[in-house]
Each structure stands twice: as C-alpha cells, then as structure tokens.
Design a protein around this motif. Structure first.
Motif, mmCIF file in Angstrom:
data_model
loop_
_atom_site.group_PDB
_atom_site.id
_atom_site.type_symbol
_atom_site.label_atom_id
_atom_site.label_comp_id
_atom_site.label_asym_id
_atom_site.label_seq_id
_atom_site.Cartn_x
_atom_site.Cartn_y
_atom_site.Cartn_z
ATOM 1 N N GLU A 124 0.346 12.945 -3.897
ATOM 2 C CA GLU A 124 0.289 12.413 -2.539
ATOM 3 C C GLU A 124 -1.132 12.413 -2.011
ATOM 4 O O GLU A 124 -1.592 11.431 -1.414
ATOM 5 C CB GLU A 124 1.209 13.225 -1.615
ATOM 6 N N GLN A 125 -1.849 13.496 -2.244
ATOM 7 C CA GLN A 125 -3.230 13.587 -1.758
ATOM 8 C C GLN A 125 -4.129 12.554 -2.429
ATOM 9 O O GLN A 125 -4.960 11.910 -1.773
ATOM 10 C CB GLN A 125 -3.765 14.997 -2.009
ATOM 11 N N ARG A 126 -3.951 12.381 -3.735
ATOM 12 C CA ARG A 126 -4.788 11.428 -4.462
ATOM 13 C C ARG A 126 -4.438 9.984 -4.111
ATOM 14 O O ARG A 126 -5.324 9.133 -4.021
ATOM 15 C CB ARG A 126 -4.668 11.683 -5.969
ATOM 16 N N CYS A 127 -3.158 9.710 -3.901
ATOM 17 C CA CYS A 127 -2.754 8.360 -3.485
ATOM 18 C C CYS A 127 -3.309 8.052 -2.098
ATOM 19 O O CYS A 127 -3.794 6.941 -1.843
ATOM 20 C CB CYS A 127 -1.228 8.248 -3.478
ATOM 21 N N ARG A 128 -3.245 9.025 -1.198
ATOM 22 C CA ARG A 128 -3.765 8.827 0.159
ATOM 23 C C ARG A 128 -5.261 8.544 0.133
ATOM 24 O O ARG A 128 -5.756 7.711 0.894
ATOM 25 C CB ARG A 128 -3.454 10.062 1.002
ATOM 26 N N ALA A 129 -5.984 9.223 -0.765
ATOM 27 C CA ALA A 129 -7.419 8.980 -0.892
ATOM 28 C C ALA A 129 -7.713 7.563 -1.378
ATOM 29 O O ALA A 129 -8.779 7.011 -1.096
ATOM 30 C CB ALA A 129 -8.031 9.995 -1.860
ATOM 31 N N GLU A 130 -6.744 6.967 -2.083
ATOM 32 C CA GLU A 130 -6.888 5.586 -2.552
ATOM 33 C C GLU A 130 -6.344 4.569 -1.549
ATOM 34 O O GLU A 130 -6.329 3.372 -1.819
ATOM 35 C CB GLU A 130 -6.154 5.411 -3.892
ATOM 36 N N GLY A 131 -5.876 5.073 -0.390
ATOM 37 C CA GLY A 131 -5.364 4.177 0.640
ATOM 38 C C GLY A 131 -3.895 3.862 0.524
ATOM 39 O O GLY A 131 -3.399 2.922 1.161
ATOM 40 N N TYR A 132 -3.156 4.667 -0.252
ATOM 41 C CA TYR A 132 -1.724 4.437 -0.461
ATOM 42 C C TYR A 132 -0.904 5.588 0.122
ATOM 43 O O TYR A 132 -1.292 6.755 0.020
ATOM 44 C CB TYR A 132 -1.397 4.319 -1.950
ATOM 45 N N HIS A 154 -4.679 13.468 -11.511
ATOM 46 C CA HIS A 154 -5.879 12.619 -11.601
ATOM 47 C C HIS A 154 -5.661 11.469 -12.580
ATOM 48 O O HIS A 154 -5.946 10.305 -12.272
ATOM 49 C CB HIS A 154 -7.071 13.477 -12.032
ATOM 50 N N LYS A 201 0.830 -1.211 0.000
ATOM 51 C CA LYS A 201 0.000 0.000 0.000
ATOM 52 C C LYS A 201 0.860 1.254 0.000
ATOM 53 O O LYS A 201 0.494 2.291 0.563
ATOM 54 C CB LYS A 201 -0.982 0.007 1.181
ATOM 55 N N ASN A 245 -0.150 17.026 -5.155
ATOM 56 C CA ASN A 245 -1.400 16.511 -5.709
ATOM 57 C C ASN A 245 -1.399 14.988 -5.786
ATOM 58 O O ASN A 245 -2.400 14.342 -5.459
ATOM 59 C CB ASN A 245 -1.640 17.103 -7.102
#
Length: 337
Positions: free
Chosen positions: A86-94, A302, A64, A84
């Motif tokens: 980092e934020q999107r990866c975190r939203a995916e659980g990574y 994105h 993860k 950007n």
C-alpha cells in the motif's frame, strides 16, 4: 460540510476556460502565462480543490487504483506485505484495495471479479490454494483483462509476472541449522497438502536431512494449515514424538505449537529447539526470541510494485519471474544438543 469546488468555478474566478485550468492543475504542457498559472494554483489552494479522479480516469483510461488479494490478512506476514504494498503503491500515485480470500480458491475467483468490475488497473495476487482441484482459477487468470503480479505464492503453469522467495532454500536453511546444532530427530510442521509453498519448504527440509546422512522419518512430518488453530491441533502429535527440535514453516504455525507447549508446561529451547519462518513482529512477544527464516517483505514489495509499474507502462513486455533469497536470522530458540 462545504461544497466541493469545481474546475468551472476556478475558471470563472480567474477568467480562463476550464480546459486551461485543467491543463495547469494537471501539469500538462500549455501556453498559459506564468502569471495566470500562479493565479490558478492560488485559487485552487485557497478553495481546497480536489481533482475528480473518476472524471480523470474517463480521459486517461486509468483509475489509478490497484487491487490486492491475500489468503489471510490476520497473518503477520500478509498484513506486513499489505502495508508495504500500500505504501509503495501510494508513492507511485495509486490507491490499493486490499481484500482477504480466507485461503479459498472460490473466494479468489469472486474477488478477482469484484476488483476488475471496480475498475482497478492491475492486481497483486497471493493465491489461497496453489494446487486447486479444478482449472477455474487458472482459466480466470488466463483471461483476466487487466495485468496481474503473483506474489509469494505462484502457479507454475501460468505465464505472468511473478515474485517469490526461494521456499525450498528456506526449508533447507532452517533444517540445516538445527542439524548443525546437533539435532537429528527434527519434526517439520508444514502445509504441504494444499500449497506449493509448503511442498517446497518440505523438500528443503528433506534435502537437508539426507545431505547430513539422516534418513527422513515421515512420522515427524505434521501436516497443518497456516492457521494457529490448525497448528495447535497438529502440535499434539509433534509433542508426543521423540523429536528434539521442530521446523515450523510459518510464524502462525509456530504460534500454534507454542500455545500447546505452554499448556503442557514445556519451554523453548529447554524442551525443544525451534526454527520458525517469516521472522515477523510476533517474535517480540516471546522470550526467548525465535530463530527464523526471514522473507524480507520490503524487498518482496519493492519487486512486486516494480513489476506492476513496468507492466502498466508496457503491457506487451515479456513476463518476468524473480526468485529472492531468504535469510536465516539466529536468535535464542535453538539449543545445542
């Protein structure tokens, strides 16, 4: 510091097996009653239970975590891209590990090895040098044991997931706008020697001139790296020319030019009109604000994360290449001639 509570301790308190507790806390299908599910979650919340990702990865074969390699984290464009992503990866659980190559191919190689040995599930790569002298980087990427997405800067020879902006179109749009404002002697500050990105922006610049019936004068093309110090040095020749306008092919290049102009008492757009590239937050520091080619970092991130999630879910899927359209953002740094 309090001791970290374990699954076994929670299981002991609720009178169930560690396996049952694990199933509930990981939202997995099980035959445990709703009453016991509530008890497990209440104890876990009270004891501030934190799942052991290392142990979980041994079962799922996924850490993860993802890795990102950028050439210059001080660049406003790349720092915004890293944020950007980092934020999107975190939203995916990574979780995202962010590394900096200083634009050197040998560092790209070292960081690829470092991140893979750290167990990342995939990589986002912005190569430092898109035209390396040897095949070491291409060979390394071709044999990489984890999926990767090339972002912003790509190597055409590699068959992989890629997302980038149309850099030739961006160079064309910047130059065409200066031509529409009456300028004919337009300098171009560009990193064409080391990057395909720079070469494409230069091609766009040349195409716009020729379409307008202006024969390109290569003495107005100033080679520079994507660093303020390098652009500062290259700006000397630009300011010694008879150019009335400049296309600076990155915001860092524009900053180097503006620094030398300031030292000489010259101003934008009184003395030179300027179109920059990236439309980064640095623009807020200047009066007047800089007309620029915008690469929407949120859009780029994105698509990059979308491609990565698709690849992780389906490793055998065909590679996808997405080319995004940049936009001209007109502000106050260009005067009509």
């Amino acid at each position: 510091m309090a001791n970290k509570v374990t699954l076994k301790q929670i299981a002991r308190e609720v009178g169930l097996s560690p396996a049952s507790v694990s199933l509930v806390l990981n939202n997995r299908p099980c035959r445990i009653s709703e009453k016991n599910r509530r008890r497990i979650r209440e104890v876990a919340a009270r004891e501030h239970y934190i799942p052991n990702q290392i142990a979980r990865s041994l079962v799922t074969q996924r850490s993860k975590t993802l890795g990102l390699i950028v050439p210059n984290i001080e660049s406003r464009f790349f720092s915004s891209l890293a944020k950007n992503l980092e934020q999107r990866c975190r939203a995916e659980g990574y979780a995202l590990f962010i590394t900096n190559s200083d634009g050197l191919p040998e560092n790209d190689l070292d960081l690829l090895s470092l991140l893979v040995t750290r167990g990342v599930d995939g990589l986002f790569l912005v190569v430092g040098d898109e035209v390396p002298d040897d095949r070491a980087l291409i060979d390394e990427l071709s044999g990489l044991p984890v999926p990767y997405v090339m972002v912003d800067r790509v190597v055409d020879e590699l068959s992989c997931d890629k997302v980038m902006f149309d850099h030739e179109l961006g160079g064309y749009m910047a130059t065409r706008y200066l031509l529409q404002m009456g300028h004919r002697r337009i300098a171009c500050m560009v990193n064409a020697a080391k990057t395909i990105t720079g070469r494409k922006r230069l091609v766009g610049y040349l195409r716009a001139l020729r379409e307008a019936g202006v024969e390109p004068d290569l003495s107005l093309v100033a080679e520079t790296e994507y660093y303020i110090s390098s652009a500062y040095e290259a700006a000397a020749d630009v300011l010694a020319s008879d150019a009335t306008a400049v296309f600076a092919s990155s915001d860092n290049i524009a900053l180097g030019l503006l620094k030398r102009m300031h030292e000489q008492g010259r101003r934008i757009p009184r003395d030179y009109s300027l179109v920059s590239y990236d439309n980064s937050a640095a623009d807020a520091l200047f009066e007047p604000s800089l007309t620029s080619i915008e690469q929407n970092v949120a859009e780029l991130s994105h698509h990059a994360v979308g491609l990565m999630m698709r690849r992780l879910d389906n490793p055998a899927a065909d590679p996808v290449e997405r080319v995004l359209k940049p936009h001209l953002v007109i502000k106050e740094s260009v005067a009509a001639l």
